[in-house]
Design an enzyme around this catalytic site. Structure first.
Site, PDB file in Angstrom:
ATOM      1  N   GLY A  35       0.827  -1.200   0.000  1.00 32.42           N
ATOM      2  CA  GLY A  35       0.000   0.000   0.000  1.00 32.42           C
ATOM      3  C   GLY A  35       0.858   1.245   0.000  1.00 32.42           C
ATOM      4  O   GLY A  35       2.047   1.171   0.318  1.00 32.42           O
ATOM      5  N   CYS A  81       5.123  -6.446   1.466  1.00 31.52           N
ATOM      6  CA  CYS A  81       5.495  -5.030   1.409  1.00 31.52           C
ATOM      7  C   CYS A  81       4.877  -4.279   2.598  1.00 31.52           C
ATOM      8  O   CYS A  81       5.225  -4.533   3.734  1.00 31.52           O
ATOM      9  CB  CYS A  81       5.104  -4.446   0.054  1.00 31.52           C
ATOM     10  SG  CYS A  81       5.771  -2.810  -0.234  1.00 31.52           S
ATOM     11  N   TYR A  82       3.918  -3.377   2.350  1.00 30.74           N
ATOM     12  CA  TYR A  82       3.254  -2.705   3.463  1.00 30.74           C
ATOM     13  C   TYR A  82       2.626  -3.735   4.401  1.00 30.74           C
ATOM     14  O   TYR A  82       2.562  -3.536   5.618  1.00 30.74           O
ATOM     15  CB  TYR A  82       2.177  -1.752   2.910  1.00 30.74           C
ATOM     16  CG  TYR A  82       1.376  -1.015   3.971  1.00 30.74           C
ATOM     17  CD1 TYR A  82       1.877   0.133   4.574  1.00 30.74           C
ATOM     18  CD2 TYR A  82       0.116  -1.477   4.362  1.00 30.74           C
ATOM     19  CE1 TYR A  82       1.142   0.806   5.542  1.00 30.74           C
ATOM     20  CE2 TYR A  82      -0.629  -0.814   5.323  1.00 30.74           C
ATOM     21  CZ  TYR A  82      -0.114   0.332   5.911  1.00 30.74           C
ATOM     22  OH  TYR A  82      -0.841   0.992   6.861  1.00 30.74           O
ATOM     23  N   HIS A 116       7.890  -8.121  -3.664  1.00 27.12           N
ATOM     24  CA  HIS A 116       6.596  -8.455  -4.278  1.00 27.12           C
ATOM     25  C   HIS A 116       6.668  -9.785  -5.038  1.00 27.12           C
ATOM     26  O   HIS A 116       7.051  -9.802  -6.206  1.00 27.12           O
ATOM     27  CB  HIS A 116       6.182  -7.342  -5.243  1.00 27.12           C
ATOM     28  CG  HIS A 116       5.793  -6.083  -4.539  1.00 27.12           C
ATOM     29  ND1 HIS A 116       4.500  -5.832  -4.145  1.00 27.12           N
ATOM     30  CD2 HIS A 116       6.528  -5.040  -4.109  1.00 27.12           C
ATOM     31  CE1 HIS A 116       4.444  -4.661  -3.517  1.00 27.12           C
ATOM     32  NE2 HIS A 116       5.672  -4.160  -3.481  1.00 27.12           N
ATOM     33  N   GLU A 136       4.313 -11.316  -6.293  1.00 24.67           N
ATOM     34  CA  GLU A 136       3.251 -11.384  -7.305  1.00 24.67           C
ATOM     35  C   GLU A 136       3.658 -10.792  -8.655  1.00 24.67           C
ATOM     36  O   GLU A 136       2.967 -11.008  -9.639  1.00 24.67           O
ATOM     37  CB  GLU A 136       1.982 -10.687  -6.786  1.00 24.67           C
ATOM     38  CG  GLU A 136       2.053  -9.166  -6.656  1.00 24.67           C
ATOM     39  CD  GLU A 136       2.718  -8.677  -5.373  1.00 24.67           C
ATOM     40  OE1 GLU A 136       3.484  -9.431  -4.741  1.00 24.67           O
ATOM     41  OE2 GLU A 136       2.497  -7.507  -5.008  1.00 24.67           O
ATOM     42  N   SER A 196     -12.031   1.461 -29.698  1.00 25.08           N
ATOM     43  CA  SER A 196     -10.816   2.209 -30.052  1.00 25.08           C
ATOM     44  C   SER A 196      -9.981   1.452 -31.077  1.00 25.08           C
ATOM     45  O   SER A 196      -9.013   1.992 -31.591  1.00 25.08           O
ATOM     46  CB  SER A 196      -9.980   2.413 -28.795  1.00 25.08           C
ATOM     47  OG  SER A 196      -9.437   1.157 -28.393  1.00 25.08           O
ATOM     48  N   VAL A 230      -7.037  -3.885 -28.241  1.00 23.92           N
ATOM     49  CA  VAL A 230      -7.413  -5.236 -27.822  1.00 23.92           C
ATOM     50  C   VAL A 230      -8.594  -5.190 -26.836  1.00 23.92           C
ATOM     51  O   VAL A 230      -9.564  -5.929 -26.986  1.00 23.92           O
ATOM     52  CB  VAL A 230      -6.208  -5.946 -27.145  1.00 23.92           C
ATOM     53  CG1 VAL A 230      -6.582  -7.356 -26.732  1.00 23.92           C
ATOM     54  CG2 VAL A 230      -5.016  -5.969 -28.079  1.00 23.92           C
ATOM     55  N   ASP A 231      -8.504  -4.283 -25.850  1.00 24.39           N
ATOM     56  CA  ASP A 231      -9.500  -4.293 -24.770  1.00 24.39           C
ATOM     57  C   ASP A 231     -10.919  -4.031 -25.285  1.00 24.39           C
ATOM     58  O   ASP A 231     -11.840  -4.806 -25.027  1.00 24.39           O
ATOM     59  CB  ASP A 231      -9.171  -3.243 -23.707  1.00 24.39           C
ATOM     60  CG  ASP A 231      -7.771  -3.414 -23.161  1.00 24.39           C
ATOM     61  OD1 ASP A 231      -7.206  -4.508 -23.335  1.00 24.39           O
ATOM     62  OD2 ASP A 231      -7.249  -2.450 -22.575  1.00 24.39           O
ATOM     63  N   SER A 232     -11.085  -2.911 -26.016  1.00 25.76           N
ATOM     64  CA  SER A 232     -12.457  -2.593 -26.411  1.00 25.76           C
ATOM     65  C   SER A 232     -12.950  -3.604 -27.452  1.00 25.76           C
ATOM     66  O   SER A 232     -14.143  -3.923 -27.482  1.00 25.76           O
ATOM     67  CB  SER A 232     -12.578  -1.152 -26.913  1.00 25.76           C
ATOM     68  OG  SER A 232     -11.778  -0.929 -28.036  1.00 25.76           O
ATOM     69  N   THR A 233     -12.048  -4.126 -28.276  1.00 27.70           N
ATOM     70  CA  THR A 233     -12.478  -5.095 -29.284  1.00 27.70           C
ATOM     71  C   THR A 233     -12.922  -6.399 -28.619  1.00 27.70           C
ATOM     72  O   THR A 233     -13.948  -6.976 -28.991  1.00 27.70           O
ATOM     73  CB  THR A 233     -11.338  -5.373 -30.291  1.00 27.70           C
ATOM     74  OG1 THR A 233     -10.867  -4.120 -30.775  1.00 27.70           O
ATOM     75  CG2 THR A 233     -11.825  -6.206 -31.448  1.00 27.70           C
ATOM     76  N   LYS A 258      -4.235  -7.360 -18.786  1.00 27.61           N
ATOM     77  CA  LYS A 258      -4.068  -7.411 -20.236  1.00 27.61           C
ATOM     78  C   LYS A 258      -3.855  -8.832 -20.789  1.00 27.61           C
ATOM     79  O   LYS A 258      -4.474  -9.216 -21.781  1.00 27.61           O
ATOM     80  CB  LYS A 258      -2.841  -6.566 -20.589  1.00 27.61           C
ATOM     81  CG  LYS A 258      -2.784  -6.193 -22.015  1.00 27.61           C
ATOM     82  CD  LYS A 258      -3.332  -4.816 -22.144  1.00 27.61           C
ATOM     83  CE  LYS A 258      -3.842  -4.562 -23.521  1.00 27.61           C
ATOM     84  NZ  LYS A 258      -4.511  -3.255 -23.561  1.00 27.61           N
TER      85      LYS A 258
HETATM   86  P1  XMP Z   1       1.712   3.481 -17.474  1.00 27.78           P
HETATM   87  O1  XMP Z   1       2.090   4.692 -18.236  1.00 27.78           O
HETATM   88  O2  XMP Z   1       0.773   3.782 -16.366  1.00 27.78           O
HETATM   89  O3  XMP Z   1       0.925   2.568 -18.494  1.00 27.78           O
HETATM   90  O4  XMP Z   1       2.892   2.699 -16.997  1.00 27.78           O
HETATM   91  C1  XMP Z   1       0.527   1.251 -18.248  1.00 27.78           C
HETATM   92  C2  XMP Z   1      -0.193   0.752 -19.474  1.00 27.78           C
HETATM   93  O5  XMP Z   1      -1.474   1.379 -19.593  1.00 27.78           O
HETATM   94  C3  XMP Z   1      -1.589   2.055 -20.825  1.00 27.78           C
HETATM   95  N1  XMP Z   1      -2.360   3.273 -20.577  1.00 27.78           N
HETATM   96  C4  XMP Z   1      -3.652   3.432 -20.882  1.00 27.78           C
HETATM   97  N2  XMP Z   1      -4.534   2.613 -21.473  1.00 27.78           N
HETATM   98  N3  XMP Z   1      -6.205   4.267 -21.290  1.00 27.78           N
HETATM   99  C5  XMP Z   1      -5.804   3.043 -21.688  1.00 27.78           C
HETATM  100  O6  XMP Z   1      -6.610   2.317 -22.253  1.00 27.78           O
HETATM  101  C6  XMP Z   1      -5.396   5.150 -20.688  1.00 27.78           C
HETATM  102  O7  XMP Z   1      -5.785   6.255 -20.335  1.00 27.78           O
HETATM  103  C7  XMP Z   1      -4.049   4.701 -20.483  1.00 27.78           C
HETATM  104  N4  XMP Z   1      -2.961   5.298 -19.931  1.00 27.78           N
HETATM  105  C8  XMP Z   1      -1.942   4.385 -19.998  1.00 27.78           C
HETATM  106  C9  XMP Z   1      -0.179   2.316 -21.266  1.00 27.78           C
HETATM  107  O8  XMP Z   1      -0.089   2.496 -22.665  1.00 27.78           O
HETATM  108  C10 XMP Z   1       0.525   1.074 -20.768  1.00 27.78           C
HETATM  109  O9  XMP Z   1       0.334  -0.001 -21.631  1.00 27.78           O
END
Ligand code: XMP
Length: 585
Positions: free
Chosen positions: A54, A81-82, A169, A171, A223, A226-229, A367
């Protein structure tokens, strides 16, 4: 639907809390997350408890705690950790501020021990740390089992009471033998039996979608990622294609060729809105403000589309491809610090959530799990293999600056006056960049190894980059005030497309998890911009490692980038996450 949870993870607000539960489920044992303060009596049915990390210090007022009753019920407890600190603190040990932080890779020395948690694990091993506070004095009855160069108390145990704790960690993937620690805890210490199979998940999610939607139809803003699809395809499968619609918003912040790619998707229409986004972002430099504006404009476009298509009536709800890390990094659980605002958690969307007019089928997945679901749905590999791309798009990879500032000399390299977001000890940082020149500090691999130590030691710096190519020496460069303009976005889009094409040709895109290309306003009057290459390896985006690259490919990329008009330099980000984030913002 689920078996009774044999393992309960107590959430003390850490970034990796849900990852712990997920890693336990990967072992075939169902685990769930509960608030850290859950009364011991409610946890009595579990065979083992894990207290997560935390962002707080145990001495902070109101910092997360646990019911001390969990330590005397005979149940096995593992603090991480915490979680280690809170266990030590509540049982009469001492926690203190460390002399310096320890964020990232470290080497654990684990003593040989008969204890089931550490069975077969003795010796030196790579672990992942993310802390500043340390346990100074052990509680009575505990013994020290492991330490690192920076952290004197990295693993402790009171086996007679079945209490264990580690500062690192287990995990995260960067703890080389992390899975063995969790497996030892789950099977040897807690004697759990396997009761969970991830393949049941798709059917479970489809059931949840049907329950959530009821008789209503679902409308997605996709978008192309992968996620939205995957969320869209899963919802079409759960409800039938005719009840599910998709719209792709062209924000003007997307990568080259993206809109064309999405046009091929079945059931998806394109809504042009680039002028609106660019106008709203004009003159804005603060990264969080950029994210908020993009989020709000998204909601505006959404509202416009919904109205134009008469989707306002009760028959429709909104579907989203939000995945778990988006939730956690937006302060989505009670105690997590806000690292950055993800666009699908801004006020407008929150309103929809509060009125239950939203379905987010992937919200508890990481992911790699989303890709696995996509595979089970038989979506094309070419889509599932796409690198993740952030919702706010190129806007967060095109850095802006309010002030004019020169590059300054530091003892370890050059301080670039470009601030970017990072994550240290579960909290957000926004600091400058240290640029080193590899010929001065040895090769790139050596420089990458030093990067974590440099960030831990230097105040005001959260990233380390190597200068790969420069039009002028660094002391002659500086940052100028600038925001997002069509010309800067066009340059970034070009640089990004060029890097993507060359790295695909070299097969490099398949060996990295994601390869952001960033534009920073660093240069000279003649060539005011620089490009940063940010290839990373990761499994879930929560932690990541700066990825090495073949020197011939790097040379090729930098030569092509330096040939672009206005580009003064090419840099290579050597920072892991933590202490950096993947995106620069
Ligand atoms: P960071 O920069 O936090 O990114 O280390 C971790 C992963 O998340 C993606 N990322 C986003 N994906 N909406 C998304 O769908 C967002 O607002 C967003 N911001 C960061 C980033 O590309 C990386 O894979």
């Amino acid at each position: 639907m689920h078996p009774t949870s044999q393992i309960v993870v107590l959430d003390a607000g850490g970034q990796y809390c849900h990852l712990i539960a997920r890693k336990v489920r990967d072992l075939g044992v169902y685990a769930e997350v509960r608030p850290s303060e859950t009364p011991a009596a409610e946890l009595a049915g579990a065979r083992g408890l894990i207290i997560s990390g935390g962002p707080s210090s145990v001495y902070d007022p109101g910092s997360p705690s646990v019911d001390p009753g969990i330590f005397s019920g005979g149940q096995a407890v593992l603090g991480i950790c915490y979680g280690q600190q809170v266990m030590a603190h509540l049982l009469g040990g001492e926690v203190q501020r460390g002399e310096k932080g320890e964020y990232g890779m470290a080497v654990l020395e684990l003593e040989a021990s008969e204890d089931p948690l550490f069975a077969g694990l003795e010796g030196r091993q790579q672990i992942w740390m993310n802390h500043r506070d340390v346990v100074g004095a052990l509680p009575e009855g505990f013994k020290l089992v492991g330490r690192t160069a920076t952290c004197g108390v990295a693993a402790i145990a009171a086996p007679a009471r079945r209490l264990y704790a580690v500062q690192f960690h287990p995990e995260v993937v960067h703890t080389a033998r992390g899975r063995e620690y969790l497996s030892n805890f789950v099977f040897r210490v807690c004697q759990c039996r396997q009761d969970w199979d991830a393949r049941e998940r798709v059917a479970g999610i489809e059931r949840e979608i049907r329950e959530c939607a009821g008789a209503r139809n679902v409308f997605f803003f996709v978008s192309g990622g992968v996620d939205s699809t995957v969320a869209f395809a899963l919802t079409r499968r759960a409800l039938g294609a005719e009840r599910v619609r998709g719209v792709y918003v062209d924000t003007g912040l997307m990568r080259e060729g993206e809109t064309g790619f999405v046009r091929q998707m079945e059931g998806v229409a394109v809504e042009e809105a680039s002028g609106q986004f660019l106008a709203a972002l004009a003159g804005v430099t603060d990264p969080e403000q950029k994210r908020h504006i993009i989020g709000e404009e998204f909601v505006r476009v959404e509202e416009r589309v919904i109205e134009a298509r008469h989707l306002l009536d009760e028959q429709w709800i909104l579907g989203q491809g939000t995945i778990y890390p988006d939730t956690i990094e937006s302060g989505g659980t009670d105690k997590a610090a806000v690292i950055k605002t993800h666009h699908n958690r801004v006020a407008g969307i929150r309103k929809l959530i509060e009125t239950s007019r939203i379905v987010e089928p992937l919200k508890s997945l990481y992911k790699d799990e989303v890709r696995e679901v996509g595979r089970q749905l038989e979506l094309p590999e070419a889509l599932l293999d796409r690198h993740p791309f952030p919702g706010p798009g190129l806007a967060i990879r095109c850095l802006c600056s309010r002030a004019e500032a020169p590059v300054e000399a530091g003892a370890d390299g050059w301080i670039l006056p470009v601030r970017s977001v990072g994550v240290q000890g579960d909290a957000r940082s926004y600091a400058a960049v240290l640029a080193i020149q590899p010929d001065a500090g040895g090769g790139l691999a050596q420089a990458r190894e030093r990067a974590t130590e440099l960030v831990n030691r230097l105040r005001g710096v959260n990233r380390v980059v190597a200068a790969v190519a420069l039009r002028r020496p660094l002391p002659e460069m500086g940052v100028r005030p600038c925001s997002l303009t069509p010309a800067r976005l066009a340059l970034l889009r070009r640089a990004d497309a060029l890097v993507r094409r060359i790295s695909q040709e070299a097969g490099y895109d398949r060996s990295v998890w994601q390869f952001p290309v960033i534009l920073i306003p660093l240069g000279t009057a003649q060539a005011p911009e620089s490009v940063v290459l940010r290839p990373v390896d990761s499994v879930d985006g929560m932690t990541a490692q700066s990825s090495p690259m073949d020197p011939v490919l790097l040379e090729h990329l930098s030569a092509e980038l330096m040939a672009l008009e206005n580009v003064a330099g090419v840099f290579y980000d050597l920072t892991h996450k933590p202490p950096g984030t993947i995106e620069w913002e």
